[in-house]
Design a protein around this motif. Sequence first.
Motif, PDB file in Angstrom:
ATOM      1  N   LEU A 222       0.813  -1.209   0.000  1.00 45.14           N
ATOM      2  CA  LEU A 222       0.000   0.000   0.000  1.00 45.14           C
ATOM      3  C   LEU A 222       0.847   1.260   0.000  1.00 45.14           C
ATOM      4  N   TYR A 223       1.810   1.354   0.893  1.00 46.59           N
ATOM      5  CA  TYR A 223       2.623   2.561   0.982  1.00 46.59           C
ATOM      6  C   TYR A 223       3.692   2.635  -0.097  1.00 46.59           C
ATOM      7  N   GLY A 224       3.967   1.565  -0.757  1.00 46.96           N
ATOM      8  CA  GLY A 224       4.945   1.578  -1.828  1.00 46.96           C
ATOM      9  C   GLY A 224       4.342   1.881  -3.179  1.00 46.96           C
ATOM     10  N   GLY A 225       3.037   1.687  -3.345  1.00 46.76           N
ATOM     11  CA  GLY A 225       2.453   1.862  -4.664  1.00 46.76           C
ATOM     12  C   GLY A 225       1.118   2.566  -4.665  1.00 46.76           C
ATOM     13  N   SER A 226       0.137   2.024  -4.016  1.00 50.23           N
ATOM     14  CA  SER A 226      -1.232   2.523  -4.133  1.00 50.23           C
ATOM     15  C   SER A 226      -1.437   3.877  -3.468  1.00 50.23           C
ATOM     16  N   VAL A 227      -0.999   4.027  -2.239  1.00 45.32           N
ATOM     17  CA  VAL A 227      -1.258   5.262  -1.505  1.00 45.32           C
ATOM     18  C   VAL A 227      -0.550   6.462  -2.137  1.00 45.32           C
ATOM     19  N   PRO A 228       0.756   6.379  -2.480  1.00 48.27           N
ATOM     20  CA  PRO A 228       1.379   7.543  -3.129  1.00 48.27           C
ATOM     21  C   PRO A 228       0.745   7.906  -4.465  1.00 48.27           C
ATOM     22  N   ALA A 229       0.332   6.924  -5.235  1.00 47.80           N
ATOM     23  CA  ALA A 229      -0.319   7.211  -6.513  1.00 47.80           C
ATOM     24  C   ALA A 229      -1.639   7.937  -6.281  1.00 47.80           C
TER      25      ALA A 229
ATOM     26  N   ALA B 236      -2.964  16.596  -7.871  1.00 47.10           N
ATOM     27  CA  ALA B 236      -3.153  17.154  -9.213  1.00 47.10           C
ATOM     28  C   ALA B 236      -4.562  17.713  -9.375  1.00 47.10           C
ATOM     29  N   GLU B 237      -5.549  16.997  -8.865  1.00 43.08           N
ATOM     30  CA  GLU B 237      -6.939  17.460  -8.952  1.00 43.08           C
ATOM     31  C   GLU B 237      -7.134  18.742  -8.148  1.00 43.08           C
ATOM     32  N   LEU B 238      -6.557  18.809  -6.958  1.00 43.94           N
ATOM     33  CA  LEU B 238      -6.672  20.011  -6.138  1.00 43.94           C
ATOM     34  C   LEU B 238      -5.979  21.189  -6.822  1.00 43.94           C
ATOM     35  N   GLY B 239      -4.837  20.931  -7.460  1.00 41.49           N
ATOM     36  CA  GLY B 239      -4.142  21.989  -8.194  1.00 41.49           C
ATOM     37  C   GLY B 239      -5.000  22.566  -9.300  1.00 41.49           C
ATOM     38  N   GLU B 240      -5.668  21.710 -10.053  1.00 39.55           N
ATOM     39  CA  GLU B 240      -6.560  22.172 -11.119  1.00 39.55           C
ATOM     40  C   GLU B 240      -7.714  22.993 -10.556  1.00 39.55           C
ATOM     41  N   ARG B 241      -8.251  22.536  -9.441  1.00 41.66           N
ATOM     42  CA  ARG B 241      -9.377  23.242  -8.825  1.00 41.66           C
ATOM     43  C   ARG B 241      -8.945  24.623  -8.305  1.00 41.66           C
ATOM     44  N   VAL B 242      -7.766  24.690  -7.675  1.00 41.02           N
ATOM     45  CA  VAL B 242      -7.258  25.969  -7.171  1.00 41.02           C
ATOM     46  C   VAL B 242      -7.025  26.941  -8.324  1.00 41.02           C
TER      47      VAL B 242
ATOM     48  N   VAL C 246       1.500  18.257 -10.364  1.00 41.69           N
ATOM     49  CA  VAL C 246       0.594  19.303  -9.891  1.00 41.69           C
ATOM     50  C   VAL C 246       1.005  20.604 -10.577  1.00 41.69           C
ATOM     51  N   GLY C 247       0.098  21.206 -11.285  1.00 38.41           N
ATOM     52  CA  GLY C 247       0.408  22.458 -11.971  1.00 38.41           C
ATOM     53  C   GLY C 247      -0.535  22.670 -13.128  1.00 38.41           C
ATOM     54  N   GLY C 248      -0.273  23.704 -13.901  1.00 41.89           N
ATOM     55  CA  GLY C 248      -1.104  23.959 -15.069  1.00 41.89           C
ATOM     56  C   GLY C 248      -1.180  25.427 -15.385  1.00 41.89           C
ATOM     57  N   ARG C 249      -1.986  25.716 -16.388  1.00 36.38           N
ATOM     58  CA  ARG C 249      -2.202  27.079 -16.865  1.00 36.38           C
ATOM     59  C   ARG C 249      -3.690  27.284 -17.073  1.00 36.38           C
ATOM     60  N   ALA C 250      -4.138  28.503 -16.823  1.00 35.62           N
ATOM     61  CA  ALA C 250      -5.529  28.861 -17.085  1.00 35.62           C
ATOM     62  C   ALA C 250      -5.570  30.288 -17.599  1.00 35.62           C
ATOM     63  N   ARG C 251      -6.453  30.532 -18.537  1.00 39.46           N
ATOM     64  CA  ARG C 251      -6.606  31.886 -19.079  1.00 39.46           C
ATOM     65  C   ARG C 251      -7.927  32.459 -18.583  1.00 39.46           C
ATOM     66  N   PRO C 252      -7.856  33.487 -17.731  1.00 41.10           N
ATOM     67  CA  PRO C 252      -9.103  34.113 -17.280  1.00 41.10           C
ATOM     68  C   PRO C 252      -9.811  34.799 -18.445  1.00 41.10           C
ATOM     69  N   VAL C 253     -11.110  34.727 -18.454  1.00 45.34           N
ATOM     70  CA  VAL C 253     -11.915  35.381 -19.488  1.00 45.34           C
ATOM     71  C   VAL C 253     -12.243  36.779 -18.982  1.00 45.34           C
ATOM     72  N   VAL C 254     -11.520  37.762 -19.510  1.00 49.04           N
ATOM     73  CA  VAL C 254     -11.692  39.149 -19.085  1.00 49.04           C
ATOM     74  C   VAL C 254     -12.037  40.006 -20.299  1.00 49.04           C
ATOM     75  N   PRO C 255     -12.660  41.169 -20.084  1.00 52.80           N
ATOM     76  CA  PRO C 255     -13.003  42.041 -21.207  1.00 52.80           C
ATOM     77  C   PRO C 255     -11.749  42.556 -21.933  1.00 52.80           C
ATOM     78  N   ASP C 256     -11.945  43.060 -23.144  1.00 48.95           N
ATOM     79  CA  ASP C 256     -10.839  43.586 -23.949  1.00 48.95           C
ATOM     80  C   ASP C 256     -10.145  44.772 -23.287  1.00 48.95           C
ATOM     81  N   ARG C 257     -10.844  45.489 -22.444  1.00 48.92           N
ATOM     82  CA  ARG C 257     -10.241  46.661 -21.802  1.00 48.92           C
ATOM     83  C   ARG C 257      -9.201  46.297 -20.752  1.00 48.92           C
ATOM     84  N   VAL C 258      -9.118  45.014 -20.374  1.00 47.46           N
ATOM     85  CA  VAL C 258      -8.062  44.559 -19.462  1.00 47.46           C
ATOM     86  C   VAL C 258      -6.812  44.343 -20.301  1.00 47.46           C
ATOM     87  N   SER C 259      -5.815  45.189 -20.060  1.00 48.27           N
ATOM     88  CA  SER C 259      -4.607  45.151 -20.886  1.00 48.27           C
ATOM     89  C   SER C 259      -3.581  44.148 -20.386  1.00 48.27           C
TER      90      SER C 259
END
Length: 148
Positions: free
Chosen positions: A30-37, A44-50, A104-117
């Motif tokens: 368990l501690y060698g394979g299943s639990v760390p995975a 990774a899921e929490l990173g995407e959510r944040v 854990v990581g990633g990129r996201a593009r906020p959807v903002v109006p054109d006036r946000v430079s």
Amino acid sequence: MDNRGLSTVVEKLLSLSVVMLYITLLTTVLYGGSVPAYQGAVGAELGERVLAEASAEVEHAVPPRGRHVAASRRVDIPATIDGAGYRIRANGTHLVLEHPDEAVGGRARPVVPDRVSNVTGTWESGAETVVTASGSRENVTIRLEGRR
């Protein structure tokens, strides 16, 4: 010489040894394979959510049109992801999550109006995080700020 009492003790010791061996093997597997995975997948899921929540907060920080715009909004982010500190930085158009674990990581593009430079700044986990918007009617800058 009568050894009948000794056979019961030997039987109990053998049974105990088999149980201990089973528990040791199960724990190792368990501690060698299943639990760390599993922990890595949850991290990774929490990173995407944040990152998604941070992007939504940046989108909500854009105030309505006006002559001079100035707004500030406090943002709550977890202190750690998968037991480690992290950083969210803005690179102009995207938010980037940086974490010591590559999964854990990633990129996201906020959807903002054109006036946000521009979207700039950095949030460090564990700090008080704020998103500010400032500028004129046609040119708004969003800034991620961290305060300790």
